[in-house]
Scaffold this active site. Structure first.
Site, PDB file in Angstrom:
ATOM      1  N   GLU A 159     -11.228   4.724   6.967  1.00  0.00           N
ATOM      2  CA  GLU A 159     -10.022   5.412   7.439  1.00  0.00           C
ATOM      3  C   GLU A 159     -10.451   6.677   8.179  1.00  0.00           C
ATOM      4  O   GLU A 159     -10.335   7.796   7.686  1.00  0.00           O
ATOM      5  CB  GLU A 159      -9.082   5.762   6.271  1.00  0.00           C
ATOM      6  CG  GLU A 159      -7.727   6.269   6.775  1.00  0.00           C
ATOM      7  CD  GLU A 159      -6.803   6.720   5.661  1.00  0.00           C
ATOM      8  OE1 GLU A 159      -7.214   6.732   4.495  1.00  0.00           O
ATOM      9  OE2 GLU A 159      -5.654   7.087   5.978  1.00  0.00           O
ATOM     10  N   HIS A 165      -9.742   1.696   0.212  1.00  0.00           N
ATOM     11  CA  HIS A 165      -9.490   2.509   1.413  1.00  0.00           C
ATOM     12  C   HIS A 165     -10.786   2.488   2.211  1.00  0.00           C
ATOM     13  O   HIS A 165     -11.785   3.072   1.789  1.00  0.00           O
ATOM     14  CB  HIS A 165      -9.169   3.954   1.026  1.00  0.00           C
ATOM     15  CG  HIS A 165      -7.748   4.185   0.656  1.00  0.00           C
ATOM     16  ND1 HIS A 165      -7.173   3.636  -0.460  1.00  0.00           N
ATOM     17  CD2 HIS A 165      -6.771   4.922   1.261  1.00  0.00           C
ATOM     18  CE1 HIS A 165      -5.904   4.020  -0.526  1.00  0.00           C
ATOM     19  NE2 HIS A 165      -5.625   4.796   0.498  1.00  0.00           N
ATOM     20  N   HIS A 191       0.831  -1.219   0.000  1.00  0.00           N
ATOM     21  CA  HIS A 191       0.000   0.000   0.000  1.00  0.00           C
ATOM     22  C   HIS A 191       0.861   1.263   0.000  1.00  0.00           C
ATOM     23  O   HIS A 191       1.475   1.617   1.001  1.00  0.00           O
ATOM     24  CB  HIS A 191      -0.898   0.008   1.245  1.00  0.00           C
ATOM     25  CG  HIS A 191      -1.923   1.104   1.222  1.00  0.00           C
ATOM     26  ND1 HIS A 191      -3.278   0.856   1.182  1.00  0.00           N
ATOM     27  CD2 HIS A 191      -1.813   2.456   1.239  1.00  0.00           C
ATOM     28  CE1 HIS A 191      -3.945   1.992   1.168  1.00  0.00           C
ATOM     29  NE2 HIS A 191      -3.062   2.991   1.203  1.00  0.00           N
ATOM     30  N   HIS A 211       1.122   5.369  -2.264  1.00  0.00           N
ATOM     31  CA  HIS A 211       0.549   6.271  -3.279  1.00  0.00           C
ATOM     32  C   HIS A 211       1.714   6.885  -4.042  1.00  0.00           C
ATOM     33  O   HIS A 211       2.212   7.953  -3.694  1.00  0.00           O
ATOM     34  CB  HIS A 211      -0.287   7.366  -2.601  1.00  0.00           C
ATOM     35  CG  HIS A 211      -1.459   6.831  -1.843  1.00  0.00           C
ATOM     36  ND1 HIS A 211      -2.750   6.944  -2.297  1.00  0.00           N
ATOM     37  CD2 HIS A 211      -1.529   6.147  -0.673  1.00  0.00           C
ATOM     38  CE1 HIS A 211      -3.576   6.360  -1.434  1.00  0.00           C
ATOM     39  NE2 HIS A 211      -2.852   5.872  -0.439  1.00  0.00           N
ATOM     40  N   ASP A 227       2.457   3.422   2.685  1.00  0.00           N
ATOM     41  CA  ASP A 227       1.447   4.449   2.432  1.00  0.00           C
ATOM     42  C   ASP A 227       2.004   5.750   1.846  1.00  0.00           C
ATOM     43  O   ASP A 227       1.537   6.217   0.821  1.00  0.00           O
ATOM     44  CB  ASP A 227       0.642   4.744   3.710  1.00  0.00           C
ATOM     45  CG  ASP A 227      -0.760   5.286   3.413  1.00  0.00           C
ATOM     46  OD1 ASP A 227      -1.153   5.332   2.235  1.00  0.00           O
ATOM     47  OD2 ASP A 227      -1.466   5.648   4.373  1.00  0.00           O
ATOM     48  N   GLN A 280      -9.849   9.085  -5.132  1.00  0.00           N
ATOM     49  CA  GLN A 280      -9.498   9.867  -3.928  1.00  0.00           C
ATOM     50  C   GLN A 280     -10.652  10.736  -3.411  1.00  0.00           C
ATOM     51  O   GLN A 280     -10.873  10.858  -2.217  1.00  0.00           O
ATOM     52  CB  GLN A 280      -8.284  10.755  -4.248  1.00  0.00           C
ATOM     53  CG  GLN A 280      -7.922  11.778  -3.176  1.00  0.00           C
ATOM     54  CD  GLN A 280      -7.234  11.159  -1.979  1.00  0.00           C
ATOM     55  OE1 GLN A 280      -6.145  10.626  -2.089  1.00  0.00           O
ATOM     56  NE2 GLN A 280      -7.882  11.216  -0.817  1.00  0.00           N
TER      57      GLN A 280
HETATM   58 FE   FE2 Z   1      -3.627   5.081   1.522  1.00  0.00          FE
END
Ligand code: FE2
Length: 435
Positions: free
Chosen positions: A219, A216, A63, A65, A315, A158
């Site tokens: 979170e 996701h 995981h 980005h 992440d 996102q």
């Molecule tokens: Fe993430």
């Protein structure tokens, strides 16, 4: 033989071993011949002496980005350190990024990963820009580095799937452009009902395009955010056990214990893959708590105890959400040892599993992963005798090998300390098994 790594310590095996490599695969594993009395030594063009250090399968980051790396400070810093300011900064930065800049930033991060022994990466890519340059940059990068690193790309909405008109369609276009995995972000939708639709839409696309799912999910610190149960229901209903990952699930930390107990049973039934991201979630979650301040991560210990696969993700690397990071899965494991209460002697090897085999399983790469005869010759020679030292020291990777080729080598710092009139070398290393 093309390569032999001599005197390797292997997890779960006594003694030292020689790893023999031919045609990019592990051809044989033989006990090292320290006394010279066993069968004659094989010879190879390329020989590495591991010197009794741990040789591990490469690390896996399930995981990250990669389209956001190195952006903290590009125009603005995240001055409050909050999730909201991170999202706001990413929202403005992404409007001025070029495809080339995204590509070069991601390439730099992948180079760091290789130096730190990570050869499998799952990256999310923001699919909410009409131009989809993020998707173009990362699919090109994936293809350019495929001889060295395996990259999976998650189409990640996102800003939500149902918060604005084009996002659902952009998700599908991203899959047609070559994303491997379908993402989602149900807790960012405007209503709970839209959150459920977000999950259902991701599963529909996954079935349509034959993709894995990685959402996701939850979170947030909000204990009412319960979309992971919807993920589990869809997984069971569609027979997708083992192919679905729930990332973050930090709300689970705050769930009522009876609900969490029931939920974990369902997650086990769904063979759900769970990813916890200690760097970001240690600093972003539960900021509204005042004191006492709850921790912001999923229930890793309870999940593992009941047979659910849990992995650690990196992440972020110096992005709008998190200002630190060096693409080190060992550093992530070290942090999670503290933050997830994993300091027990028998828990520390589990942390190592969470950055190696557990994550390979989440990526569905388990069959071609590990140190065994017939497997690809992908491994890391660590500057550590065992997983305790590796995590404690966040050790250097002396050699990183992919398909029998050395793709990274390191020369650790040499320290010489003079104390009480005598100079000696300092390495910080301990003995085997944490002693
Ligand atoms: Fe993430």
């Amino acid at each position: 033989m093309d390569m032999i790594v001599r005197n390797a310590r292997l997890r779960g095996a006594e003694g030292l071993w020689d790893i023999e490599v031919e045609a990019g695969k592990i051809a044989a594993l033989a006990e090292s011949q320290t006394d010279g009395r066993k069968r004659p030594k094989a010879e190879a063009a390329n020989e590495i002496d591991a010197g009794g250090n741990l040789v591990s399968p490469p690390f896996v980051d399930p995981h990250v980005h990669l389209d956001a790396v190195f952006l903290d400070g590009r125009n603005t810093y995240n001055r409050s350190g909050t999730l909201l300011e991170g999202i706001k900064n990413w929202g403005t930065e992404k409007l001025t990024l070029t495809e080339e800049e995204i590509y070069q930033n991601a390439l730099r991060a992948v180079r760091w990963y290789v130096a730190n022994g990570t050869l499998k990466i799952r990256t999310h890519v923001d699919t909410t820009l009409e131009s989809l340059i993020n998707v173009r940059a990362l699919t090109k990068l994936r293809d350019d580095v495929k001889d060295t690193v395996d990259i999976q790309i998650v189409a990640f909405p996102q800003d939500g799937i149902f918060t604005a008109e084009p996002f659902a369609e952009l998700m599908e276009r991203s899959l047609k452009m070559g994303c491997d995995v379908v993402g989602g972000i149900p807790h960012n939708e405007l209503t709970r009902e839209d959150g459920v639709k977000d999950v259902e839409y991701a599963f529909e696309l996954a079935e349509k395009y034959g993709c894995l799912v990685d959402i996701h999910c939850d979170e947030t610190g909000d204990a009412q955010s319960r979309f992971v149960e919807t993920m589990a229901r869809e997984t069971i209903r569609r027979g997708m056990q083992g192919r679905v990952t729930a990332s973050h699930t930090t709300a689970m930390h705050n769930y009522d214990n009876d609900y969490a107990f029931k939920l974990i049973g369902i997650l086990a039934r769904a063979d759900m893959q769970m990813v916890t991201n200690p760097f970001d979630n240690s600093v972003l979650q539960n900021r509204n708590d005042g004191y006492p301040r709850r921790r912001g991560h999923t229930r890793a210990d309870e999940l593992l105890a009941r047979g659910v696969n849990v992995c650690i993700g990196h992440d972020s690397i110096m992005d709008p959400w998190y200002p630190m990071g060096k693409a080190s899965m060992l550093a992530a494991a070290n942090l999670f040892m503290h933050y997830g209460h994993f300091s027990g002697h028998d828990q520390i090897p589990v942390l190592f599993d969470m950055i190696t085999g557990n994550s390979a399983r989440a990526l569905r790469a388990q069959d071609s992963y590990g140190i065994g005869v017939g497997k690809p010759a992908d491994f890391v020679v660590l500057d550590a005798k065992d997983e305790y030292d590796a995590i404690r020291l966040e050790s250097e990777c002396l050699f990183v090998v992919r398909g029998g080729r050395v793709v990274s080598r390191a020369e650790p710092a040499v320290r010489r300390v003079t104390l009480a009139g005598r100079e000696s070398a300092v390495t910080f290393k301990s003995g085997v098994n944490g002693r």
